[in-house]
Design an enzyme around this catalytic site. Structure first.
Site, mmCIF file in Angstrom:
data_model
loop_
_atom_site.group_PDB
_atom_site.id
_atom_site.type_symbol
_atom_site.label_atom_id
_atom_site.label_comp_id
_atom_site.label_asym_id
_atom_site.label_seq_id
_atom_site.Cartn_x
_atom_site.Cartn_y
_atom_site.Cartn_z
ATOM 1 C CG ASP A 80 4.442 2.122 -4.879
ATOM 2 O OD1 ASP A 80 4.756 1.338 -3.958
ATOM 3 O OD2 ASP A 80 5.238 2.513 -5.743
ATOM 4 C CE1 TYR A 89 9.684 -6.593 -1.609
ATOM 5 C CE2 TYR A 89 11.248 -4.785 -1.706
ATOM 6 C CZ TYR A 89 10.026 -5.284 -1.332
ATOM 7 O OH TYR A 89 9.143 -4.463 -0.666
ATOM 8 C CD GLU A 113 13.531 -1.543 -0.514
ATOM 9 O OE1 GLU A 113 13.699 -2.772 -0.512
ATOM 10 O OE2 GLU A 113 12.417 -0.999 -0.631
#
Lengths: 286, 404
Positions: free
Chosen positions: A74, A189, A63
């Site tokens: 994040d 995911y 990734e």
């Protein structure tokens, strides 16, 4: 508006690399290691050196983060990585160059571009999809594009032969799961925690239960990420998921190899790759 | 878009779109929560007791309706149009922010949420949120860029006094944009019990619509008051724009009144041509940030640029999506005023009217000062004086070279 599901025949043929990789993992009887790094962190050349070494160190899927000034999902480690890359002059064009160079060194490893929508929207969706495909990209994970916005990029991407990999989270309940699975391809995911990247420790039991639940609804391979940083955790995740994703921990390892000015010190790439190799050990246990 | 022909007031559509703007660009973790807020808001709107509750607190706690005031000395000084101020600076907590906060906090209570988070730039939204949380006994956490914490000390102290936790944000470049990122990050980690009280008409659907609805009390009152005072609608509306909530609140009830000219004033900082400004509509282009598509200050590669303005409340690189749509529809004119123009307006208003305005509406006033002299005496201007200037005295004193 929620996009209508598109028929399977509307999916253009993809590169086949993601499927081939998960088929091979199954044949080898082990889980996979998915590694995350930010493109251009700490600079283009060092980034390329690390990326080229990843398959040899045991990364099964790569990734590559597209840096963005405002990564709202994040934590501090990946935020800092993005700002380092931008400061070193990383752009979307250079990220695609990096991908092309990586693809030239490894024809098989799946490469997933991960990030936020605005840099893609700014580059132009059609142009981005064509250039990404040409650069050897296999799939996309775009954090701020939920199924409600599938018309933006997801549908154009699958029509262009790129896998659109969706995130399922602990808040994705049974009612919502079909929407998340619709139009997703490659793998699913699973975000193991409520929160942003690199801030909480993964908790085994609920994650295992969640993966079991997801498997009742999809045949796609499931990769679990957020909060994984040791070979033991990788091994535990791979007991019932197809792969474990490690991001912030690798990025932090890279950060440790920077001097006070943020310049890479000698041996940085080797050190990051050694760490990846130790994580990869976790996929060969059990 | 599912709109009644000829009405500009029916948006957004089901997905939260105003034309191409708006939407729900958030991480999957937040999606179920965003949908929950939307459902709860739809249910509340359909329940008359919700509006009754808002009206009660608006009247007895915030102090609404705010007056519509004829600024006679300023009108005389400028020698042209007749100038009215909609005096939302007289609200409890000193700005229009209380209108929206009261609506959202009452909604959060209906949803059973016990923790409130908010982002703030100048601190006005943070103070309003901390105030409502004190009133209802809710836990309150306010994210504020570390730079803003430094330049808005009085508001930081106010929030703490009201029992809120102020979290200085050092990520990114430490201003409002980063405070909003951090609030979203906190929300992702605490979805179960937390309500995010967004301070402007931006963010993912349903926020732009919800905040607009709560602020529309400004325009609804102004319309009635102007009819009472002058027997007709105003000719021109003027309001400043950062995220755009005070402007949308004033403008929205007038959007279908074709004879009313509507002007939004962005912050031009040191001048739009210098690159140091906060004028997203004038100097930006469409992009996606903080849950919606709208005009953004960004570089050629889609990286968000920092805004610059003397007013911390206008210091944001985006703008509410409905403003982006109104710009493209041509219904609202968007202009800009520089730091220097705003400071001059700040001083003039203080001297001529005995009202110290916040630096944000001083931008709107700067445009009024520009256009009023050229307009006839029977031209009615209604300007939203959306905040008072107590919080800005340190900043302004510094610019005038004075020490307090």
């Amino acid at each position: 508006m929620t996009a209508e599901p598109i028929a399977a025949e509307d999916f253009a043929p993809d590169s086949g690399r993601i499927k081939a990789r998960f088929d091979r993992l199954r044949a080898e009887g082990r889980g996979g290691l998915v590694t995350f790094l930010t493109a251009g962190d700490p600079d283009f050349d060092t980034s390329l050196e690390i990326l080229k070494g990843l398959p040899g160190a045991g990364a099964d899927v790569i990734e590559l983060g597209m840096p963005f000034t405002d990564p709202m999902a994040d934590g501090p480690a990946i935020q800092a990585a993005g700002l380092r890359a931008l400061k070193a002059g990383q752009t979307m064009v250079k990220t695609l160059e990096l991908t092309r160079a990586l693809r030239e060194s490894d024809a098989e490893v799946p490469i997933i571009l991960m990030g936020y929508y605005n840099p893609i929207y700014s580059y132009g969706v059609e142009r981005f999809l064509a250039d990404a495909r040409a650069a050897g990209v296999d799939g996309l994970i775009i954090v701020d594009l939920p199924p409600e916005e599938d018309d933006e990029l997801c549908l154009p991407a699958v029509r262009a032969g790129l896998n659109f990999i969706r995130l399922a989270t602990p808040t994705t309940d049974a009612k919502r799961l079909p929407a998340v699975l619709r139009n997703t391809s490659g793998f699913l995911y699973y975000v193991s925690i409520l929160g942003i990247t690199g801030t909480k420790e993964i908790d085994d039991a609920p994650v295992r239960a969640a993966v079991e639940r997801l498997k009742q609804h999809t045949d796609l391979p499931i990769a679990v990420g957020f909060g994984i940083k040791t070979p033991e955790q990788v091994a535990a995740i791979c007991e019932n998921a197809e792969a474990a994703v490690v991001g912030s921990a690798i990025v932090r390892r890279l950060e440790q190899g920077l001097d006070a000015e943020g310049k890479p010190t000698p041996g940085l790439a080797r050190d990051v790759l050694d760490y990846v190799a130790s994580l990869a050990e976790g996929t060969r246990r059990g | 878009m599912n709109e009644i022909p000829n009405s500009l007031r029916t948006g957004p559509d089901e997905g939260g779109h105003f034309g191409i703007f708006g939407g729900r660009f958030v991480a999957e973790t937040l999606m179920p929560l965003i949908l929950e807020v939307e459902q709860a808001y739809d249910a509340a709107r359909a329940d008359p007791s919700f509006q009754d509750e808002i009206d009660y607190y608006a009247k007895h706690y915030i102090g609404r309706p705010s007056p519509l005031y004829h600024a006679a000395r300023l009108t005389e000084h400028l020698g042209g149009a007749k100038i009215y101020f909609k005096r939302d600076e007289l609200n409890h907590t000193g700005s229009h922010k209380a209108n929206n906060v009261m609506g959202q906090i009452l909604l959060a209570r209906r949803m059973g949420k016990t923790k409130i988070i908010a982002e703030t730039g100048a601190g006005q939204h943070g103070v309003a949120t901390a105030t409502a949380c004190a009133l209802f006994g809710l836990e309150c956490k306010v994210f504020m860029g570390a730079l803003d914490v430094e330049r808005q000390q009085p508001n930081v102290f106010r929030m703490k006094l009201l029992g809120a936790e102020v979290v200085p944000v050092t990520s990114g470049r430490s201003t409002l944009k980063d405070a909003m990122n951090e609030a979203l990050r906190d929300w992702v980690a605490n979805v179960e019990d937390t309500f995010y009280c967004i301070g402007t008409v931006a963010g993912p659907h349903p926020y732009p619509r919800m905040v607009r609805d709560f602020q529309s009390v400004i325009g609804t009152e102004a319309k009635e008051q102007m009819l009472e005072a002058e027997g007709r609608l105003p000719d021109t509306l003027v309001a400043c724009i950062g995220g755009g909530s005070n402007a949308m609140g004033l403008f929205h009830p007038f959007l279908d009144d074709e004879g009313v000219r509507i002007i939004g004033v962005e912050a031009a900082g040191e001048g739009v041509e210098t690159g140091h400004h906060a004028a997203s509509l004038t100097g930006g282009r469409p992009g996606v940030l903080h849950g919606n598509r709208t005009y953004l200050l960004q570089d050629a590669d889609g990286q968000i640029q920092e805004a610059h303005s003397i007013s911390a409340g206008l210091d944001y690189p985006g703008i509410g999506p409905e403003h982006s749509w109104l710009k493209e529809r041509g219904r609202v004119e968007y202009v800009s005023a520089t730091d220097r123009d705003a400071l001059a307006a700040f001083e003039l208003c203080s001297r001529k009217e005995g009202i110290i305005p916040a630096l944000e509406p001083a931008h709107a006033l700067a445009h009024v000062i520009k256009i009023a002299p050229g307009l006839p005496a029977d031209h009615l201007i209604c300007m939203n004086l959306c905040g008072r200037g107590d919080k800005d005295v340190h900043t302004v004193a510094k610019h005038f070279g004075m020490e307090i």
